[in-house]
Design a protein around this motif. Sequence first.
Motif, PDB file in Angstrom:
ATOM      1  N   SER A  73      49.337  39.506  44.559  1.00 26.54           N
ATOM      2  CA  SER A  73      49.006  40.988  44.901  1.00 26.54           C
ATOM      3  C   SER A  73      48.563  41.642  43.839  1.00 26.54           C
ATOM      4  N   ASP A 127      52.885  29.903  46.566  1.00 28.73           N
ATOM      5  CA  ASP A 127      53.329  31.043  45.644  1.00 28.73           C
ATOM      6  C   ASP A 127      52.147  31.954  45.645  1.00 28.73           C
ATOM      7  N   SER A 175      50.202  38.469  33.825  1.00 25.35           N
ATOM      8  CA  SER A 175      48.962  38.354  32.714  1.00 25.35           C
ATOM      9  C   SER A 175      48.197  39.515  32.549  1.00 25.35           C
ATOM     10  N   GLU A 181      44.310  38.761  33.421  1.00 21.14           N
ATOM     11  CA  GLU A 181      44.130  38.317  34.676  1.00 21.14           C
ATOM     12  C   GLU A 181      45.132  39.035  35.756  1.00 21.14           C
TER      13      GLU A 181
HETATM   14  P1  5GP Z   1      52.600  38.084  45.317  1.00 21.84           P
HETATM   15  O1  5GP Z   1      53.738  37.527  46.003  1.00 21.84           O
HETATM   16  O2  5GP Z   1      52.795  39.266  44.714  1.00 21.84           O
HETATM   17  O3  5GP Z   1      51.219  37.960  46.297  1.00 21.84           O
HETATM   18  O4  5GP Z   1      52.254  37.024  44.227  1.00 21.84           O
HETATM   19  C1  5GP Z   1      53.046  36.522  43.316  1.00 21.84           C
HETATM   20  C2  5GP Z   1      52.580  35.621  42.355  1.00 21.84           C
HETATM   21  O5  5GP Z   1      51.383  36.009  41.641  1.00 21.84           O
HETATM   22  C3  5GP Z   1      53.606  34.937  41.272  1.00 21.84           C
HETATM   23  O6  5GP Z   1      54.446  34.127  41.637  1.00 21.84           O
HETATM   24  C4  5GP Z   1      52.485  34.457  40.405  1.00 21.84           C
HETATM   25  O7  5GP Z   1      52.235  32.939  40.646  1.00 21.84           O
HETATM   26  C5  5GP Z   1      51.394  35.156  40.520  1.00 21.84           C
HETATM   27  N1  5GP Z   1      51.062  36.115  39.453  1.00 21.84           N
HETATM   28  C6  5GP Z   1      52.021  36.956  38.867  1.00 21.84           C
HETATM   29  N2  5GP Z   1      51.357  37.884  38.086  1.00 21.84           N
HETATM   30  C7  5GP Z   1      50.227  37.295  37.761  1.00 21.84           C
HETATM   31  C8  5GP Z   1      48.982  37.783  36.881  1.00 21.84           C
HETATM   32  O8  5GP Z   1      49.032  38.523  36.236  1.00 21.84           O
HETATM   33  N3  5GP Z   1      48.035  37.042  36.934  1.00 21.84           N
HETATM   34  C9  5GP Z   1      47.661  35.945  38.099  1.00 21.84           C
HETATM   35  N4  5GP Z   1      46.650  35.410  38.180  1.00 21.84           N
HETATM   36  N5  5GP Z   1      48.831  35.739  38.900  1.00 21.84           N
HETATM   37  C10 5GP Z   1      49.880  36.224  38.568  1.00 21.84           C
END
Ligand code: 5GP
Length: 346
Positions: free
Chosen positions: A183, A218, A269, A288
């Motif tokens: 997200s 993930d 990141s 990123e």
């Molecule tokens: P969400 O559940 O918020 O959609 O996704 C969480 C995942 O986003 C994390 O476990 C990790 O794999 C990924 N993620 C977290 N921070 C970053 C970032 O700054 N850049 C990227 N490319 N992926 C991230």
Amino acid sequence: MRIEEELKLDFQDVLIRPKRSTLTSRSEVDISREFVFRHSGRSYQGVPIIAANMDTVGTFEMARALSQYQLATALHKHYEERELINFFQALPEASTVFYSMGITREDYEKFYRVKQEAGDAIAYVCVDVANGYTKSFVDFLHRLRDAHPQITIMAGNVVTGEMAEELVLDGADIVKVGIGPGSVCTTRKMTGIGYPQLSAIIECADAAHGLGGLICADGGCTSPGDLAKAFGGGADFVMLGGMLAGHDECMGEVAEIDGARKVRFYGMSSRTAMDKHAGGVANYRASEGKEVLLDYRGPVGNTVQEILGGVRSACTYVGAHKLRELSKRTTFIRVARQLNEVFGQS
Ligand code: 5GP
């Protein structure tokens, strides 16, 4: 250059078709799972949902709160050694908490010192890098597995079957799957790299399961229905960032903006994270990840109940008495995406 024509799907491209069911209530559904890990040989029993190792989600407080519901947490990497030792030493045995690390020498040395003191209280390790396709990552995984045969290792991230197989053979008990769906991730925008998450889950699960490995989906879940689709697609575990962010247990600052209470949430990141933990964005790379403001959501318990309720309900719709049966009973139907979802609101 080559173009792969085969259709690849994201969560919003499908729905799960209802099936005849003998279940009369959600309360009859068992959403816990039991596994014996391929390499560590250890047994696991719990609700296979993991809080992401982001510094706004994978906190000690989150781990304590989620373990009451049998959920797991991957701690973020930025705690001090002493804090980690104290936390693991006080951890109740039944909790599932991952120590997270990257693949540098300093990462390993820190882990070694913490493990020396915390001992068997550290049973789960999450080794993750943005790009799980590099030789240095694979070499690290090999060395870690050789040095710690009894630890359950989750490693990633990758998105394709052949690399999921490789990681299982290299020592991963759980392969972490997802590049770009997060997200607060901007990898797809910044680099053009990525893979639609539901297809990544389906393909990696198939590959890993064939070798006795497991996968953790993930990123990209924005509602309980997305978790149901991830499990339906074959995910053994699902990792959540944004869905668990904004709660008391995230230990973020709550700010009052235009009368609404908001909490900062950012990618690991992102410029925000790199300023905080690495003294800024190194000049050879771009961030990123991004930062967003989320509504403050109070204690995480209510959100957990909502997520578990949604997954339970999905199981009743397809007649799965146990979460384990959900994938076998899932038929996805492809749906046409709304034009405004694809092109944005006009
Ligand atoms: P969400 O559940 O918020 O959609 O996704 C969480 C995942 O986003 C994390 O476990 C990790 O794999 C990924 N993620 C977290 N921070 C970053 C970032 O700054 N850049 C990227 N490319 N992926 C991230």
